[in-house]
Design a protein around this motif. Structure first.
Motif, PDB file in Angstrom:
ATOM      1  N   UNK A  10      15.860  26.229  43.616  1.00 34.41           N
ATOM      2  CA  UNK A  10      14.770  25.495  44.258  1.00 34.41           C
ATOM      3  C   UNK A  10      13.835  24.914  43.213  1.00 34.41           C
ATOM      4  N   UNK A  11      13.298  23.751  43.537  1.00 34.02           N
ATOM      5  CA  UNK A  11      12.272  23.095  42.739  1.00 34.02           C
ATOM      6  C   UNK A  11      11.037  22.996  43.622  1.00 34.02           C
ATOM      7  N   UNK A  12       9.894  23.351  43.072  1.00 31.63           N
ATOM      8  CA  UNK A  12       8.625  23.224  43.787  1.00 31.63           C
ATOM      9  C   UNK A  12       7.750  22.260  43.000  1.00 31.63           C
ATOM     10  N   UNK A 118       7.832  23.613  39.142  1.00 33.08           N
ATOM     11  CA  UNK A 118       8.618  24.713  38.598  1.00 33.08           C
ATOM     12  C   UNK A 118       9.959  24.768  39.324  1.00 33.08           C
ATOM     13  N   UNK A 119      10.957  25.272  38.625  1.00 32.59           N
ATOM     14  CA  UNK A 119      12.259  25.524  39.231  1.00 32.59           C
ATOM     15  C   UNK A 119      12.479  27.020  39.189  1.00 32.59           C
ATOM     16  N   UNK A 120      13.186  27.509  40.184  1.00 31.10           N
ATOM     17  CA  UNK A 120      13.464  28.941  40.252  1.00 31.10           C
ATOM     18  C   UNK A 120      14.881  29.132  40.788  1.00 31.10           C
ATOM     19  N   UNK A 121      15.538  30.150  40.244  1.00 32.62           N
ATOM     20  CA  UNK A 121      16.898  30.480  40.676  1.00 32.62           C
ATOM     21  C   UNK A 121      17.000  31.990  40.799  1.00 32.62           C
ATOM     22  N   UNK A 122      17.656  32.430  41.862  1.00 33.18           N
ATOM     23  CA  UNK A 122      17.873  33.858  42.033  1.00 33.18           C
ATOM     24  C   UNK A 122      18.386  34.156  43.415  1.00 33.18           C
ATOM     25  N   UNK A 123      18.363  35.432  43.806  1.00 32.98           N
ATOM     26  CA  UNK A 123      18.811  35.808  45.147  1.00 32.98           C
ATOM     27  C   UNK A 123      18.023  35.030  46.211  1.00 32.98           C
ATOM     28  N   UNK A 124      18.732  34.589  47.212  1.00 35.26           N
ATOM     29  CA  UNK A 124      18.153  33.745  48.264  1.00 35.26           C
ATOM     30  C   UNK A 124      16.843  34.312  48.821  1.00 35.26           C
ATOM     31  N   UNK A 125      16.846  35.586  49.198  1.00 34.75           N
ATOM     32  CA  UNK A 125      15.651  36.194  49.805  1.00 34.75           C
ATOM     33  C   UNK A 125      14.467  36.220  48.840  1.00 34.75           C
TER      34      UNK A 125
END
Length: 138
Positions: A10-12, A118-125
């Motif tokens: 996701x990108x915010x 910011x971009x973030x990657x990880x477990x969906x929840x």
């Protein structure tokens, strides 16, 4: 049957950015994820003529927007969850190269970063919790 991933990219983006800034910030942010998390990269592409193309992310990139306060809160939550992340600060609009970009980020403490995105990657929840208060980009 559609593929459902247990992770999320996701990108915010801050909601007051100009259109060109939104595109620029998104491109810069996602460029870091593949180097830190190689599992997000799929296989190379080829067309029917066997012309080869570079691999891309194996899953969708979801783009969100929010206020400066939403972005600051998301950044704090991403840090507390130790998720893979990339940041783009407002200072980076005035630099023109990687060295100066890194120096601009380095000069400010994490709690005082003027985040444009910011971009973030990880477990969906976990990513969903980080993005609380943000909305999908139109």
């Amino acid at each position: 049957m559609p593929v459902r991933f247990d992770t999320k990219i996701a990108v915010l983006l801050r909601d007051d950015l100009e259109p060109w800034q939104r595109l620029n910030v998104t491109a810069f942010l996602v460029s870091g994820l593949g180097t830190a998390s190689p599992e997000v990269i799929g296989e190379p592409y080829a067309d029917a003529d066997d012309t080869e193309y570079l691999p891309m992310f194996r899953q969708p990139v979801l783009v969100f927007q929010g206020t400066k306060e939403t972005l600051t809160a998301a950044h704090t939550r991403a840090l507390s969850r130790s998720l893979s992340r990339a940041v783009f600060t407002s200072d980076l609009f005035g630099t023109g190269n990687d060295r100066d970009n890194r120096a601009a980020v380095r000069s400010v403490g994490k709690d005082r970063l003027d985040l444009a995105g910011m971009a973030v990657y990880g477990p969906r929840n976990a990513v969903d919790k980080v993005l609380r208060g943000a909305r999908m980009h139109p």
